[in-house]
Motif scaffolding. Structure first.
Motif, short mmCIF file in Angstrom:
data_model
loop_
_atom_site.label_atom_id
_atom_site.label_comp_id
_atom_site.label_asym_id
_atom_site.label_seq_id
_atom_site.Cartn_x
_atom_site.Cartn_y
_atom_site.Cartn_z
N VAL A 93 16.14 -9.60 10.29
CA VAL A 93 14.81 -8.99 10.25
C VAL A 93 14.92 -7.48 10.15
O VAL A 93 14.18 -6.83 9.42
N ILE A 94 15.89 -6.88 10.89
CA ILE A 94 16.08 -5.43 10.83
C ILE A 94 16.96 -5.11 9.63
O ILE A 94 18.11 -5.52 9.55
N SER A 95 16.40 -4.37 8.69
CA SER A 95 17.14 -4.03 7.47
C SER A 95 18.20 -2.98 7.76
O SER A 95 18.00 -2.08 8.57
N MET A 96 19.35 -3.10 7.08
CA MET A 96 20.38 -2.07 7.23
C MET A 96 20.08 -0.82 6.40
O MET A 96 20.79 0.18 6.49
N HIS A 97 18.98 -0.85 5.61
CA HIS A 97 18.55 0.35 4.88
C HIS A 97 18.19 1.47 5.86
O HIS A 97 17.66 1.21 6.94
N ARG B 258 4.86 0.34 3.01
CA ARG B 258 3.58 -0.23 2.59
C ARG B 258 3.63 -1.75 2.48
O ARG B 258 2.60 -2.38 2.23
N VAL B 259 4.82 -2.34 2.66
CA VAL B 259 4.94 -3.80 2.57
C VAL B 259 4.63 -4.39 3.95
O VAL B 259 5.43 -4.26 4.88
N PRO B 260 3.45 -5.06 4.11
CA PRO B 260 3.03 -5.52 5.44
C PRO B 260 3.59 -6.88 5.84
O PRO B 260 3.49 -7.28 7.00
N SER B 261 4.16 -7.61 4.88
CA SER B 261 4.71 -8.93 5.21
C SER B 261 5.74 -9.31 4.15
O SER B 261 5.73 -8.80 3.03
N THR C 227 21.48 -9.20 5.55
CA THR C 227 21.58 -7.80 6.00
C THR C 227 20.26 -7.04 5.84
O THR C 227 20.20 -5.85 6.15
N GLY C 228 19.24 -7.74 5.33
CA GLY C 228 17.92 -7.12 5.21
C GLY C 228 17.79 -6.12 4.07
O GLY C 228 16.89 -5.27 4.09
N LEU C 229 18.67 -6.22 3.07
CA LEU C 229 18.56 -5.32 1.92
C LEU C 229 17.40 -5.80 1.04
O LEU C 229 17.36 -6.95 0.62
N THR C 230 16.46 -4.91 0.78
CA THR C 230 15.21 -5.32 0.15
C THR C 230 15.25 -5.30 -1.37
O THR C 230 14.35 -5.83 -2.02
N THR C 231 16.26 -4.69 -1.96
CA THR C 231 16.34 -4.63 -3.41
C THR C 231 17.05 -5.88 -3.95
O THR C 231 17.91 -6.45 -3.29
N ASP C 232 16.66 -6.30 -5.15
CA ASP C 232 17.35 -7.43 -5.78
C ASP C 232 18.28 -6.94 -6.90
O ASP C 232 18.86 -7.75 -7.62
N ARG C 233 18.44 -5.63 -7.05
CA ARG C 233 19.37 -5.07 -8.03
C ARG C 233 20.78 -5.09 -7.44
O ARG C 233 21.04 -4.45 -6.41
N SER C 234 21.68 -5.81 -8.08
CA SER C 234 23.02 -5.99 -7.52
C SER C 234 23.77 -4.67 -7.39
O SER C 234 24.56 -4.49 -6.46
N ASP C 235 23.52 -3.70 -8.31
CA ASP C 235 24.23 -2.43 -8.21
C ASP C 235 23.81 -1.65 -6.96
O ASP C 235 24.65 -1.02 -6.29
#
Length: 465
Positions: free
Chosen positions: A21-25, A31-34, A231-239
């Motif tokens: 749940v806690i992102s490592m970012h 602005r993302v509420p859910s 790990t809670g990484l929100t991007t789907d870009r592999s790079d």
């Protein structure tokens, strides 16, 4: 409040650490509420649905939660689930500097965790029905919150460092900590890691490498698409995923928590592969023995690490106490733990002491024989080395090849090994002296530095120190 020890071991509930749940970012889109995610790591599958009106927990939120969990355990896991502390104490435990900016960050962090609501689903298969089912439970980090802050244009409000800060842990979180469903994190390592993403990744790795019997995996392999969610990484870009992970990998490698960290493959086939160093890991056999005596997984891990040399004595003491009591001890796990943690409380009976003295005398004699054998072996090795010094460079290489292969096979590629052999055969590198240097460096925990120096000699493109 209990005084914070220097670089303490920190307590962390195991399941919440695995939920991701806690992102490592360090930063997220607030602005993302859910959001919703599903992932599998180490044969455990989770489905997470979260409502995050203050933004997804991230950055120092891992440190905040672990500090509060540690205070909860340090205060005996109060039955009402409340922690009464100060912002100053929490910040100290987190290892942050004592300034207004960090009290502002701590205020934001506590509020993000308080406003976050999560539904966790665990995957199961219904026997005989060929159907997949999900067992769902709603969880909260915090269920109650009382604090005093200093007004400063709203957004820059800071917590009052000395006022009472009261936080009530979520029911599931508190119950799990009370039941010992937790992991013990190395406070020294956490304070050595400079960036929040590295600390968050350390916590996540520790949680997922732990087996149900309390032992720790030496290696962990996870498909990158699954690891991104864990790990809670929100991007789907592999790079971007690789970049975020590799920065944290560098810190964990530099601090010798990881022995290896690589991301292999591309696209959907990419896999994150971790090898753990575990220099100071407790003996797994001692952890198992303590578990069999009734000690919880988390406590057994700590006891085996801190009191490894006395674990067997503690277990023998419990058996002795059972014999005296006619075969029954009310709480053997608690007795073992207390015997190890508070030795001054126990006045050992003469019968037990006599048996232990005979055992120790026998052990001392065995140690003397072992020392004598080691001294003889060392003398023989010294004599052999002296004879070898007068041998040709080719003979020295052949004599030391096996030792060098053992110490360097994981660190040199085929080209480097071939170059080393050529230089040693020509006498530009002394195989005998190199072997001595590496063995001495391994004993003194400076082997990586010596290997790095050797690589610089073997590669003219790298500058010599």
């Amino acid at each position: 409040m209990p005084k914070k020890p220097k670089n303490p071991n920190l307590h962390d509930e195991l399941n919440f650490a695995r939920f991701g749940v806690i992102s490592m970012h360090s930063r997220v889109d607030q602005r993302v509420p859910s959001w919703r995610t599903e992932f599998t790591v180490n044969d455990r599958t989770f489905r997470i649905e979260a409502i995050t009106p203050q933004g997804r927990p991230h950055g120092i939120d891992t440190d905040t939660l672990v500090a509060l969990e540690t205070l909860f355990v340090a205060n005996g896991c109060p039955g009402d689930n409340w922690i009464h502390t100060t912002a100053y104490e929490v910040r100290e435990l987190m290892g942050l500097a004592n300034n207004g900016e960090n009290y502002h960050r701590l205020r934001q962090s506590i509020r993000r965790l308080y406003f976050t609501s999560v539904i966790v689903g665990r995957k199961s298969t219904i026997a005989g029905a060929h159907k997949t089912a999900w067992d769902n439970v709603g969880v909260r980090f915090f269920e109650g919150l009382r604090y005093r802050d200093n007004e400063d244009d709203g957004e820059l409000s800071t917590l009052d460092s000395e006022a009472t800060l009261s936080i009530r842990l979520g029911e599931q979180l508190a119950d799990s900590l009370r039941a010992g469903i937790s992991q013990v994190l190395d406070g020294h390592l956490l304070h050595q890691l400079e960036q929040p993403p590295a600390r968050a990744l350390y916590r996540t790795l520790q949680a997922h490498r732990r087996q149900d019997d309390g032992t720790l995996l030496k290696e962990l392999h996870v498909p990158l698409r699954e690891w991104r969610h864990a790990t809670g990484l929100t991007t789907d870009r592999s790079d971007l995923v690789r970049r975020a992970l590799e920065a944290a990998h560098d810190e964990l490698l530099a601090n010798q928590y990881l022995e290896g960290a690589v991301i292999e493959g591309r696209g959907k086939n990419a896999v994150a592969r971790y090898t753990f160093a575990d220099v100071n890991a407790p003996d797994p056999a001692l952890v198992v023995l303590l578990r069999q005596a009734g000690v919880t997984v988390a406590r057994a891990t700590v006891l085996a690490a801190r009191h490894g040399d006395r674990v067997e004595e503690a277990l023998r003491f419990v058996e002795f106490r059972k014999g005296v009591a006619g075969g029954a001890v009310r709480n053997p796990g608690g007795l073992v733990a207390d015997f190890l943690e508070n030795p001054a409380k126990y006045e050992l009976p003469a019968e037990f002491t006599q048996v232990e003295e005979r055992r120790q005398a026998s052990r001392a004699q065995s140690e003397q024989w072992k020392l004598r054998a080691e001294q003889e072996a060392q003398a023989q090795a010294q004599a052999y080395a002296e004879r070898l010094e007068s041998a040709s460079t080719s003979q020295q290489w052949e004599a030391q090849r096996a030792t060098l292969q053992l110490m360097l096979k994981k660190h040199l590629n085929a080209q480097q090994w071939s170059q080393l052999e050529d230089l040693a055969q020509r006498g530009e590198i002394s195989a005998l002296e190199l072997s001595r240097t590496l063995v001495g460096a391994a004993a003194g925990a400076s082997l990586p530095e010596e290997i790095d120096r050797l690589k610089r000699r073997l590669n003219p493109l790298l500058p010599l120190e």
